[in-house]
Design a protein around this motif. Structure first.
Motif, PDB file in Angstrom:
ATOM      1  N   TYR A  71      45.346  46.798  33.722  1.00  0.00           N
ATOM      2  CA  TYR A  71      44.889  45.462  34.121  1.00  0.00           C
ATOM      3  C   TYR A  71      45.942  44.717  34.933  1.00  0.00           C
ATOM      4  O   TYR A  71      45.605  43.863  35.749  1.00  0.00           O
ATOM      5  CB  TYR A  71      44.446  44.653  32.890  1.00  0.00           C
ATOM      6  CG  TYR A  71      43.069  45.047  32.417  1.00  0.00           C
ATOM      7  CD1 TYR A  71      42.020  45.190  33.334  1.00  0.00           C
ATOM      8  CD2 TYR A  71      42.803  45.292  31.088  1.00  0.00           C
ATOM      9  CE1 TYR A  71      40.753  45.580  32.915  1.00  0.00           C
ATOM     10  CE2 TYR A  71      41.531  45.676  30.661  1.00  0.00           C
ATOM     11  CZ  TYR A  71      40.514  45.820  31.592  1.00  0.00           C
ATOM     12  OH  TYR A  71      39.261  46.201  31.190  1.00  0.00           O
ATOM     13  N   PHE A  72      47.210  45.033  34.710  1.00  0.00           N
ATOM     14  CA  PHE A  72      48.248  44.419  35.545  1.00  0.00           C
ATOM     15  C   PHE A  72      48.098  44.877  36.990  1.00  0.00           C
ATOM     16  O   PHE A  72      48.208  44.084  37.926  1.00  0.00           O
ATOM     17  CB  PHE A  72      49.646  44.774  35.014  1.00  0.00           C
ATOM     18  CG  PHE A  72      50.062  43.976  33.826  1.00  0.00           C
ATOM     19  CD1 PHE A  72      50.845  42.844  33.975  1.00  0.00           C
ATOM     20  CD2 PHE A  72      49.648  44.336  32.555  1.00  0.00           C
ATOM     21  CE1 PHE A  72      51.219  42.090  32.871  1.00  0.00           C
ATOM     22  CE2 PHE A  72      50.011  43.581  31.454  1.00  0.00           C
ATOM     23  CZ  PHE A  72      50.805  42.470  31.608  1.00  0.00           C
ATOM     24  N   PHE A  73      47.830  46.178  37.165  1.00  0.00           N
ATOM     25  CA  PHE A  73      47.680  46.686  38.532  1.00  0.00           C
ATOM     26  C   PHE A  73      46.348  46.240  39.126  1.00  0.00           C
ATOM     27  O   PHE A  73      46.244  45.985  40.325  1.00  0.00           O
ATOM     28  CB  PHE A  73      47.821  48.206  38.554  1.00  0.00           C
ATOM     29  CG  PHE A  73      49.155  48.674  38.033  1.00  0.00           C
ATOM     30  CD1 PHE A  73      50.320  48.028  38.434  1.00  0.00           C
ATOM     31  CD2 PHE A  73      49.251  49.721  37.139  1.00  0.00           C
ATOM     32  CE1 PHE A  73      51.558  48.422  37.947  1.00  0.00           C
ATOM     33  CE2 PHE A  73      50.485  50.122  36.645  1.00  0.00           C
ATOM     34  CZ  PHE A  73      51.639  49.471  37.052  1.00  0.00           C
ATOM     35  N   ALA A  74      45.318  46.120  38.273  1.00  0.00           N
ATOM     36  CA  ALA A  74      44.034  45.614  38.759  1.00  0.00           C
ATOM     37  C   ALA A  74      44.192  44.172  39.236  1.00  0.00           C
ATOM     38  O   ALA A  74      43.515  43.732  40.169  1.00  0.00           O
ATOM     39  CB  ALA A  74      42.981  45.690  37.660  1.00  0.00           C
ATOM     40  N   ALA A  75      45.103  43.427  38.585  1.00  0.00           N
ATOM     41  CA  ALA A  75      45.336  42.036  38.978  1.00  0.00           C
ATOM     42  C   ALA A  75      46.236  41.944  40.205  1.00  0.00           C
ATOM     43  O   ALA A  75      46.421  40.869  40.761  1.00  0.00           O
ATOM     44  CB  ALA A  75      45.963  41.271  37.814  1.00  0.00           C
ATOM     45  N   GLY A  76      46.819  43.072  40.613  1.00  0.00           N
ATOM     46  CA  GLY A  76      47.594  43.083  41.848  1.00  0.00           C
ATOM     47  C   GLY A  76      49.099  43.123  41.663  1.00  0.00           C
ATOM     48  O   GLY A  76      49.850  42.943  42.628  1.00  0.00           O
ATOM     49  N   MET A  77      49.577  43.368  40.428  1.00  0.00           N
ATOM     50  CA  MET A  77      51.025  43.421  40.231  1.00  0.00           C
ATOM     51  C   MET A  77      51.590  44.735  40.770  1.00  0.00           C
ATOM     52  O   MET A  77      50.958  45.769  40.698  1.00  0.00           O
ATOM     53  CB  MET A  77      51.357  43.298  38.742  1.00  0.00           C
ATOM     54  CG  MET A  77      52.835  43.093  38.472  1.00  0.00           C
ATOM     55  SD  MET A  77      53.217  42.986  36.720  1.00  0.00           S
ATOM     56  CE  MET A  77      53.421  44.713  36.310  1.00  0.00           C
ATOM     57  N   LYS A  78      52.807  44.651  41.345  1.00  0.00           N
ATOM     58  CA  LYS A  78      53.531  45.858  41.768  1.00  0.00           C
ATOM     59  C   LYS A  78      54.821  45.942  40.949  1.00  0.00           C
ATOM     60  O   LYS A  78      55.396  44.925  40.581  1.00  0.00           O
ATOM     61  CB  LYS A  78      53.910  45.772  43.246  1.00  0.00           C
ATOM     62  CG  LYS A  78      52.728  45.811  44.211  1.00  0.00           C
ATOM     63  CD  LYS A  78      52.651  47.165  44.908  1.00  0.00           C
ATOM     64  CE  LYS A  78      51.471  47.274  45.845  1.00  0.00           C
ATOM     65  NZ  LYS A  78      50.177  46.892  45.236  1.00  0.00           N
ATOM     66  N   LEU A  79      55.268  47.175  40.681  1.00  0.00           N
ATOM     67  CA  LEU A  79      56.502  47.336  39.909  1.00  0.00           C
ATOM     68  C   LEU A  79      57.740  47.290  40.800  1.00  0.00           C
ATOM     69  O   LEU A  79      58.698  46.582  40.528  1.00  0.00           O
ATOM     70  CB  LEU A  79      56.489  48.661  39.138  1.00  0.00           C
ATOM     71  CG  LEU A  79      55.439  48.820  38.048  1.00  0.00           C
ATOM     72  CD1 LEU A  79      55.499  50.213  37.456  1.00  0.00           C
ATOM     73  CD2 LEU A  79      55.646  47.784  36.954  1.00  0.00           C
ATOM     74  N   PRO A 103      45.007  52.601  35.413  1.00  0.00           N
ATOM     75  CA  PRO A 103      46.043  53.034  34.462  1.00  0.00           C
ATOM     76  C   PRO A 103      47.061  53.962  35.120  1.00  0.00           C
ATOM     77  O   PRO A 103      46.826  54.509  36.186  1.00  0.00           O
ATOM     78  CB  PRO A 103      45.247  53.811  33.412  1.00  0.00           C
ATOM     79  CG  PRO A 103      44.109  54.374  34.194  1.00  0.00           C
ATOM     80  CD  PRO A 103      43.756  53.339  35.227  1.00  0.00           C
ATOM     81  N   PHE A 104      48.208  54.106  34.455  1.00  0.00           N
ATOM     82  CA  PHE A 104      49.187  55.098  34.888  1.00  0.00           C
ATOM     83  C   PHE A 104      48.571  56.494  34.758  1.00  0.00           C
ATOM     84  O   PHE A 104      47.975  56.814  33.725  1.00  0.00           O
ATOM     85  CB  PHE A 104      50.423  55.059  33.985  1.00  0.00           C
ATOM     86  CG  PHE A 104      51.354  53.931  34.269  1.00  0.00           C
ATOM     87  CD1 PHE A 104      51.987  53.829  35.504  1.00  0.00           C
ATOM     88  CD2 PHE A 104      51.634  52.989  33.295  1.00  0.00           C
ATOM     89  CE1 PHE A 104      52.875  52.801  35.755  1.00  0.00           C
ATOM     90  CE2 PHE A 104      52.522  51.952  33.544  1.00  0.00           C
ATOM     91  CZ  PHE A 104      53.141  51.856  34.783  1.00  0.00           C
ATOM     92  N   VAL A 105      48.708  57.306  35.792  1.00  0.00           N
ATOM     93  CA  VAL A 105      48.319  58.709  35.688  1.00  0.00           C
ATOM     94  C   VAL A 105      49.603  59.514  35.676  1.00  0.00           C
ATOM     95  O   VAL A 105      50.450  59.354  36.556  1.00  0.00           O
ATOM     96  CB  VAL A 105      47.453  59.142  36.889  1.00  0.00           C
ATOM     97  CG1 VAL A 105      47.108  60.616  36.779  1.00  0.00           C
ATOM     98  CG2 VAL A 105      46.191  58.298  36.937  1.00  0.00           C
ATOM     99  N   THR A 127      40.731  55.782  39.733  1.00  0.00           N
ATOM    100  CA  THR A 127      41.220  54.446  40.078  1.00  0.00           C
ATOM    101  C   THR A 127      42.654  54.229  39.586  1.00  0.00           C
ATOM    102  O   THR A 127      43.183  53.136  39.676  1.00  0.00           O
ATOM    103  CB  THR A 127      40.320  53.361  39.445  1.00  0.00           C
ATOM    104  OG1 THR A 127      40.360  53.513  38.024  1.00  0.00           O
ATOM    105  CG2 THR A 127      38.895  53.478  39.925  1.00  0.00           C
ATOM    106  N   GLY A 128      43.274  55.273  39.027  1.00  0.00           N
ATOM    107  CA  GLY A 128      44.608  55.118  38.447  1.00  0.00           C
ATOM    108  C   GLY A 128      45.712  55.096  39.493  1.00  0.00           C
ATOM    109  O   GLY A 128      45.471  55.312  40.678  1.00  0.00           O
ATOM    110  N   VAL A 129      46.932  54.811  39.024  1.00  0.00           N
ATOM    111  CA  VAL A 129      48.105  54.888  39.907  1.00  0.00           C
ATOM    112  C   VAL A 129      49.046  55.943  39.337  1.00  0.00           C
ATOM    113  O   VAL A 129      49.213  56.041  38.131  1.00  0.00           O
ATOM    114  CB  VAL A 129      48.858  53.542  40.013  1.00  0.00           C
ATOM    115  CG1 VAL A 129      48.027  52.502  40.695  1.00  0.00           C
ATOM    116  CG2 VAL A 129      49.291  53.044  38.646  1.00  0.00           C
ATOM    117  N   SER A 130      49.644  56.712  40.223  1.00  0.00           N
ATOM    118  CA  SER A 130      50.560  57.755  39.765  1.00  0.00           C
ATOM    119  C   SER A 130      51.807  57.106  39.173  1.00  0.00           C
ATOM    120  O   SER A 130      52.385  56.200  39.762  1.00  0.00           O
ATOM    121  CB  SER A 130      50.936  58.642  40.946  1.00  0.00           C
ATOM    122  OG  SER A 130      51.809  59.654  40.509  1.00  0.00           O
ATOM    123  N   MET A 131      52.205  57.558  37.995  1.00  0.00           N
ATOM    124  CA  MET A 131      53.368  56.940  37.362  1.00  0.00           C
ATOM    125  C   MET A 131      54.643  57.290  38.122  1.00  0.00           C
ATOM    126  O   MET A 131      54.890  58.451  38.392  1.00  0.00           O
ATOM    127  CB  MET A 131      53.494  57.413  35.914  1.00  0.00           C
ATOM    128  CG  MET A 131      54.669  56.723  35.299  1.00  0.00           C
ATOM    129  SD  MET A 131      54.921  56.837  33.565  1.00  0.00           S
ATOM    130  CE  MET A 131      53.465  56.915  32.727  1.00  0.00           C
TER     131      MET A 131
END
Lengths: 322, 402
Positions: free
Chosen positions: B188-196, B283-285, B350-354
């Motif tokens: 949900y953080f990434f869905a909200a647009g946060m970047k690490l 989610p993290f993949v 829809t995930g992001v690679s960890m």
């Protein structure tokens, strides 16, 4: 050693050469497993030693930067606050020892009633918390403090007749507003540690009570002293000499009570129940900051040294009065 | 007499040194550390037994370590020259372990024909600084796991989710036991647009308002009495098994045990879309990988690689898929007919690679603190994110020796 003060240390060693040969093997072992790590840690405290230096121990010398970071709360770790942790540690120690001693003595006096039925059974039951390994008790208490399914809230709920949801281990806020720095988890830790700690004080007090001759109480009765007077004028002064060393021990033990804090609240929530030893552990794992952790260890050592010297003085002072 | 005795003893001593030199297969002992439990551990033990039928000379000792302690345990022991031969862990450990020189590069042990049987995305994730640093066993991400007998239809977005959960909670049965651990809720953080991170792996979690939106959303869930929002994996796990939680967030590793407890009532679907931004849960993949200790000799490494190759062979990967619901990295294992796996695969799209850079290690605890302090009402979302940003960057700087 005053009688030998005119002989130098070297002269003494020379005189008792054989005796020192006898202890040489164990002295070497002690030097390797005790003295060397301590000296190594002192050196680490002044370097930027971290996880990468474990394979290649050539960290940079940083002087007292680690100590400055600790006192200024600049350690790169979440929820790190040295002064809050230190203050909490002191409050934690005295709250615990006070409760251990008062509960322990009250139970000991209650069980010391002559011709009390089932005395042995009561004593056994009351010593059980001390007999069970503390980490087992701590983990059981931790589960009992669960907000939704824990036994503590369930029992309170059945007594009060409505659902109780005290967030024992999850809420960093203070239930008692005049003590804003003590979160719910402090009370959970306190309950656990009091349950674990009172039997020791009770056993010590029981032993001391048995040595008070019964004639003293009879004499007091003839003089018309009431029960309260007997307790404060006879019982307490006579068990004091036995209780004081136990209290000193209790203070040092509780100050470093890693088990209960680490297993029940884990120093959380948000570091509100962190004491110095659990904080030191966290700087290493997961922090991986060996240099800062060593410096922290030295700081804790000096704090404990101060407490020990102070308590020794108090004990000496009170001993001379008796 | 004495001299004879000494001579005899010397001969015995010298000959004992050569006693090991027989042209037989050398006995080898391999140690493997992992955090598998339940169905996964059963598969591992079966695999070890099968491997021993083929290779009786190899003794394999496995040690189960709780997941939250495994990384530190390995790091400390391997850095001091010890540790196991093989470690099983997630891909985000690769960067830190490579930089501390704790794991061995594996490029020379696997040829291209062998690698052709494995999912390219998984192989890409275990590459760090141009070397293959681990071998992927399975791919994982978290998704919505629900109890079909309690949940009639899966909610599409978070508003529907809240309505549904409010209707599901009765007595001590809860609609959703939501794990507020950062790994679980990061989607949900990434869905909200946060970047690490930015391109140089410096922290940027406080840029934009993604973090604040996500924290506000979590706060909304926590204030709803029909949700249990807690960073307590064990609680969510046991409540779901007992049928006291209609929905939870978890990964494929747990489903094997859930189907044991609940049979075919277990369903998996993508998490609802975040209504505030209309973006899907991301989610993290990451992969679960086999690492090889850098401290061990070449013969030990060869033995370890041989066992790893057996563990990722179609035979064992099939076992992991059937019994423990792992999503295999081996393309020869056919998972197309399995609805649970397809649920996770849909979520993965829809995930992001960890990230596997060492900087990733600095993110977890500060982000967790941000979540916990907001849920406890100790900090506003904006302050919590700013604090997290500062702590993450401080940790990264300390890591880099600045």
């Amino acid at each position: 050693m005053a009688d030998k003060s005119d002989v130098s240390l070297w002269e003494q060693i020379r005189r008792h050469k054989l005796a020192y040969y006898y202890i040489l093997p164990s002295a070497i072992v002690m030097a390797l497993i005790t003295a060397f790590p301590i000296l190594y840690q002192m050196w680490m405290a002044f370097t930027n030693f971290n996880i990468t230096h474990l394979r290649n121990p050539h960290p940079q010398f940083v002087g007292i930067a680690n100590f400055i970071k600790i006192f200024k709360n600049q350690v790169p770790l979440e929820n790190f606050n040295f002064w809050r942790t230190f203050g909490f540690n002191v409050v934690w120690t005295f709250a615990n020892v006070f409760l251990h001693v008062t509960i322990g003595i009250s139970l000991a006096v209650a069980l010391n009633t002559p011709r009390l039925a089932l005395k042995k059974i009561y004593r056994t039951l009351l010593v059980i918390p001390w007999a069970v390994p503390s980490y087992i008790s701590a983990l059981i208490w931790k589960n009992m403090f669960d907000v939704d399914f824990g036994a503590v809230n369930q029992i309170l709920g059945s007594i009060l007749g409505h659902v109780v949801k005290i967030p024992w281990l999850t809420n960093p806020n203070a239930p008692i507003k005049i003590l804003p720095f003590l979160s719910y988890a402090f009370y959970a830790d306190l309950i656990t540690n009091v349950w674990l700690g009172f039997p020791f004080m009770m056993v010590v007090a029981t032993g001391a009570l048995q040595s008070i001759p019964h004639e003293i109480y009879e004499a007091a009765e003839i003089d018309g002293v009431n029960e309260r007077g007997k307790f404060f004028k006879i019982t307490l002064p006579l068990i004091r000499s036995a209780m004081l060393p136990a209290i000193m021990l209790g203070i040092v033990w509780t100050f470093n009570q890693f088990n209960v804090i680490y297993l029940v609240s884990g120093g959380g929530p948000l570091g509100t129940t962190e004491i110095l030893v659990t904080q030191a552990y966290k700087i290493v794992n997961p922090g991986g900051l060996y240099g800062i952790a060593s410096a922290f260890g030295l700081v804790v050592f000096f704090i404990l040294l101060g407490i020990t010297l102070f308590t020794n003085r108090v004990t000496k002072a009170t001993e001379s009065q008796i | 007499m004495k001299k004879v005795l000494v001579a005899v003893l010397m001969i015995a001593l010298v000959s004992s040194v050569f006693a090991g030199c027989k042209p037989k297969a050398q006995p080898v002992t391999l140690t493997i550390w992992h955090s598998w439990s339940g169905a996964e551990l059963d598969v591992l033990n079966d695999a070890i037994a099968k491997y021993n039928q083929k290779h009786p000379e190899v003794t394999i000792n496995q040690l189960q370590v709780p997941f939250d302690q495994l990384q530190n345990k390995y790091q400390t022991e391997a850095a001091a020259g010890g540790g196991p031969d093989i470690l099983v862990g997630p891909a985000d450990w690769i960067g830190a372990f490579t930089n501390a020189n704790l794991i061995a590069p594996l490029d020379s042990y696997f040829d291209s024909t062998f690698l052709a049987d494995y999912v390219q995305g998984a192989l890409d994730q275990v590459k760090f600084k141009g070397h293959m640093m681990a071998f992927p066993e399975s791919t994982e991400c978290v998704a919505l796991i629900y109890n079909k007998s309690l949940v009639p239809n899966v909610p599409k977005d978070t508003n529907e989710l809240i309505t549904l959960v409010d209707s599901l909670s009765k007595g001590d049965t809860y609609g959703f036991v939501y794990n507020s651990g950062f790994y679980f809720t990061a989607g949900y953080f990434f869905a909200a647009g946060m970047k690490l991170f930015d391109d140089n792996y410096n922290a940027v979690v406080n840029q934009g308002d993604g973090g604040v939106i996500a924290l506000n959303f979590l706060k909304k869930l926590a204030s709803d009495p029909h949700f249990i929002v807690a960073n307590d994996y064990g609680k969510a796990d046991s409540m779901f098994k007992e049928g006291k939680a209609a929905m939870i967030i978890n990964g494929p590793w747990a489903v094997g045990d859930y189907t044991k407890a609940l049979g075919d009532k277990v369903g998996v679907a993508p998490m609802p879309v975040l209504a505030d931004t209309g973006k899907p849960f991301a989610p993290f993949v990451n992969t679960k990988d086999f690492f090889v200790n850098a401290n061990i000799s070449e013969t030990q490494k060869k033995a370890a690689i041989d066992f790893i190759k057996f563990m990722v062979s179609p035979e064992i990967e099939q076992e992991f898929f059937q019994k423990a619901k792992h999503i295999p990295s081996n393309v020869k294992v056919d998972t197309s007919s399995d609805p649970i796996i397809s649920g996770f695969l849909t979520q993965m799209k829809t995930g992001v690679s960890m990230p596997i850079a060492p900087e990733m290690g600095a993110v977890w605890d500060p982000m967790q603190t941000a979540i916990d302090s907001v849920l406890a009402g100790k900090a506003s979302p904006q302050d919590a994110i700013n604090t997290a940003q500062k702590t993450i960057q401080d940790k990264i700087n300390a890591m880099r020796g600045q």
